[in-house]
Design an enzyme around this catalytic site. Structure first.
Site, PDB file in Angstrom:
ATOM      1  N   ASP A  43       0.646  -1.233  -0.153  1.00 11.84           N
ATOM      2  CA  ASP A  43       0.018  -0.077   0.007  1.00 11.84           C
ATOM      3  C   ASP A  43       1.046   1.075  -0.054  1.00 11.84           C
ATOM      4  OD1 ASP A  43      -2.447   1.296   0.135  1.00 11.84           O
ATOM      5  OD2 ASP A  43      -2.812   0.797   1.961  1.00 11.84           O
ATOM      6  N   ASP A  44       0.893   2.039  -0.938  1.00 21.25           N
ATOM      7  CA  ASP A  44       1.572   3.232  -1.102  1.00 21.25           C
ATOM      8  C   ASP A  44       3.075   3.340  -1.168  1.00 21.25           C
ATOM      9  OD1 ASP A  44      -1.131   4.022  -0.587  1.00 21.25           O
ATOM     10  OD2 ASP A  44      -0.563   5.616   1.024  1.00 21.25           O
ATOM     11  N   CYS A  83      -6.320   4.313  -3.503  1.00 21.91           N
ATOM     12  CA  CYS A  83      -6.231   2.751  -3.313  1.00 21.91           C
ATOM     13  C   CYS A  83      -7.286   1.934  -3.821  1.00 21.91           C
ATOM     14  CB  CYS A  83      -6.509   2.343  -1.650  1.00 21.91           C
ATOM     15  SG  CYS A  83      -5.351   3.288  -0.712  1.00 21.91           S
ATOM     16  N   HIS A 144     -10.441  -3.150   1.431  1.00 21.29           N
ATOM     17  CA  HIS A 144     -11.019  -1.760   1.073  1.00 21.29           C
ATOM     18  C   HIS A 144     -11.841  -1.748  -0.316  1.00 21.29           C
ATOM     19  CE1 HIS A 144     -10.032   2.742   1.487  1.00 21.29           C
ATOM     20  NE2 HIS A 144     -11.235   2.324   1.919  1.00 21.29           N
ATOM     21  N   ASP A 351      -0.044  -0.085  -5.008  1.00 18.21           N
ATOM     22  CA  ASP A 351      -1.279   0.312  -5.376  1.00 18.21           C
ATOM     23  C   ASP A 351      -1.425   1.503  -6.057  1.00 18.21           C
ATOM     24  OD1 ASP A 351      -1.052   1.286  -3.067  1.00 18.21           O
ATOM     25  OD2 ASP A 351      -3.101   0.973  -2.584  1.00 18.21           O
TER      26      ASP A 351
END
Ligand SMILES: *[C@@H]1O[C@H](CO)[C@@H](O)[C@H](O)[C@H]1NC(C)=O
Ligand SMILES: *[C@@H]1O[C@H](CO)[C@@H](O)[C@H](O)[C@H]1NC(C)=O
Length: 592
Positions: A43-44, A83, A144, A351
């Site tokens: 993530d990120d 995301c 998510h 992502d």
């Protein structure tokens, strides 16, 4: 003589038999040894955060190992740099707008676990594609993409999207989840930026009007009216404030349909995910399997287990990256230990780019960067610039993918669904548009051609840029129509915490900006407006218009009604009314 020929005959039939047996046996081996798939999604994580992408002070030996035993994709892109849409596109091989994950009115993510927005169950994920051909599938980590679709139906969870097993956070990691509170509030920031305030103002207006109408028709007395106004105010206030009680409502850990921890204790979470992954591999080593490990790292709230606190040269953020890399290594080791290395396709990506606006506010750490580093690339998460859409990606599949190779032509995370389908001998869905392209030839070193004609970069429902390569083997261009307005002196939108997609938050460029990404990957020098650039712009516009014709309107999953309105009756809770429980750590070591 007779005896001899008998023997020879016997001998040759034995040989024939043996041959036949071996043919059958190898057939057997082929079907029982379909390749496994191990997919890592961080993530990120930014392009500048990984050793093999040029960072010489952060330690990511395990990601680097995938690259040296396989391939590094240096121009791999996500179709939308936030995301939820990016994840949906990854799983389904389709632009997220096709699933209704693009909204004109609100933000680009879901605001609560008790909302009813999600990736529609009719979307087909790569797990569903593989289940058709007998795969065992598991999903660990951040989802998510929603939980319930209207009533308590678990319609959006991984279990209803082709995954046999799910263990993770149905929401996302956010600042509210920090084990010692970090003084920040992501959901509130997002609601402010994404129209949450307008929404609440409208709700309040509707509620007030209702009170007035009731009074007008004499349904309530004057005293009743005052009380109803007070109640309406309180209700609006609660609706606005619910993210404040974030960590209990939003930061939960689920195993399939059950809430196993509330609120989540982040500290050892990466260790727990790693144990889950290695047990999954061990338990399913005889079957073909797909395991997706979607880390809740390196998104804020930052967290590490004790053994990784303070080990990196880049503060808590660096510690987070290094623990994530450690986990990747442990999971790769599990493949080795179970003899699965050569029969497993491994793919690692992020992502979208690093979240520049994430900066520490705690005493003693003020100003420390917590949201990743995009290296030479401009901008970051939620932006059309390369820092937002280009993601550090490596893949390994010995011996088909030659070791130590680099692919620099544009590819996309959407290409994974068709590619996996091809490798597993499964059928990609043929009743819908799949935007990803099968790229085995490219990965296996047999072809050097880009798989995409035009690649569209979305921000909400708007296409902000188009990346393409007009001449085979030539330069990669990017035409940018819209860019976010930065906070002065930065490459980010500190005023809204995440860059927004429209209205007074963006600049429209007419003529659009054109960049030669091959020679100017940092997007520093827009090309002069010559006949040639004008032709490029026309090409990009035409491609965009053609593409937009294929987009059919569907339910807007990000509408305020679906993605923001909190429905108390849908709030996952492990033991009502306390909604408080902890997972027993020993239990966490087993995947099913
Ligand atoms: C390596 O990554 C860290 C953490 O994001 C960053 O602070 C640093 O600037 C990076 N170094 C290089 C050379 O990119
Ligand atoms: C994490 O694990 C360590 C060592 O096993 C333990 O001391 C610590 O209490 C755990 N933290 C949490 C929040 O459970």
């Amino acid at each position: 003589m007779g005896k001899l020929s008998m023997t020879m005959k016997l001998g040759s039939s034995v040989i024939l038999l043996l041959l036949a047996a071996s043919v059958f046996a190898s057939d057997d081996v082929n079907t029982s040894k379909k390749p496994n798939f191990l997919i890592f999604l961080v993530d990120d994580l930014g392009m500048g955060d990984v050793g093999c992408f040029g960072n010489d002070t952060i330690r990511t030996p395990n990601i680097d190992r995938i690259a040296s035993e396989g391939v590094k994709l240096t121009h791999n892109m996500v179709p939308a740099p936030t995301c939820t849409p990016s994840r949906a596109a990854f799983l389904t091989g389709r632009y997220p707008i096709r699933a209704g994950l693009a909204s004109k009115l609100s933000g680009t993510m879901f605001g609560c676990n008790a909302c009813i927005g999600g990736m529609p169950p009719y979307e087909i994920t790569f797990a569903e594609v593989l289940k058709e051909v007998g795969y065992k599938t598991g999903y660990l980590g951040k989802w998510h993409l929603g939980i319930h679709s209207s009533y308590e139906d678990y319609a959006y969870l991984p279990n209803n999207q082709g995954f046999d097993y799910y263990y993770g956070m149905p929401f996302t990691n956010i600042n509210e989840c920090a084990d010692p509170p970090n003084g920040r509030n992501s959901v509130r920031s997002l609601m402010r930026a994404g129209g949450g305030l307008y929404y609440l103002a409208s709700i309040t207006a509707v509620l007030y009007s209702f009170c007035y109408v009731s009074k007008w028709f004499g349904i309530v007395s004057s005293r009743g009216f005052v009380i109803s106004l007070l109640m309406a105010t309180l209700l609006s206030y609660l609706l606005y404030m619910y993210p404040e009680s974030g960590n209990r409502f939003l930061c939960i850990l689920m195993k399939n349909h059950e809430v196993v921890e509330q609120p989540i204790r982040l500290e050892n979470m990466t260790v727990r995910f790693t144990n889950q992954a290695t047990s999954f591999i061990r338990e399913n080593k005889e079957k073909p399997f797909l395991l997706m490990m979607a880390y809740v790292k390196v998104h804020t709230a930052l967290f590490t287990s004790k053994q990784f606190a303070g080990v990196s040269r880049h503060g808590q953020y660096g510690d987070n990256v290094e623990e994530m890399d450690w986990s990747v290594g442990k999971i790769l080791d599990a493949l080795d230990q179970n003899g699965l290395k050569d029969n497993t396709f491994v793919y690692f990506t992020s992502d979208h780019g690093g979240h520049i606006e994430e900066v520490a506010v705690e005493k003693g750490r003020e100003g420390e960067r917590e949201g990743g580093w995009n290296g030479i690339y401009k901008g970051g998460k939620s932006q059309v610039w390369e820092g937002g859409v280009r993601v550090p990606t490596v893949a390994r599949y010995p011996p088909s993918i030659p070791s130590n190779t680099v692919i620099s032509v544009p590819t996309s995370t959407m290409d994974i669904l068709p590619t996996i389908a091809k490798i597993a001998g499964a059928k990609e869905p043929d009743d819908r548009i799949i935007d990803g392209r099968e790229m085995t030839e490219l990965l296996f070193g047999k072809d050097k051609m880009a798989v995409h004609d035009h690649f569209f970069i979305y921000c909400g429902p708007w296409i902000h840029g188009v990346t393409f390569r007009p001449d085979k083997g030539g330069i990669v261009y990017k035409v940018i129509f819209t860019t976010p307005k930065w906070t002065q002196g930065t490459q980010a939108c500190f005023h809204t915490w995440l860059c927004q997609c429209s209205g007074h938050f963006v600049d429209h460029h007419d003529p659009p900006l054109v960049f030669d990404l091959t020679n100017d990957p940092g997007e520093h020098r827009p090309l002069q407006l010559t006949e040639e650039t004008k032709a490029l712009i026309e090409k990009a516009r035409a491609a965009r218009d053609e593409h937009e014709k294929t987009v059919v309107p569907v339910t807007d999953q990000f509408s305020l009604f679906r993605a923001v309105l909190f429905r108390p009756w849908l709030q996952p809770c492990c033991n009502f009314p306390y909604c408080s429980c902890q997972e027993d750590d020993a239990h966490a070591l087993h995947s099913s």
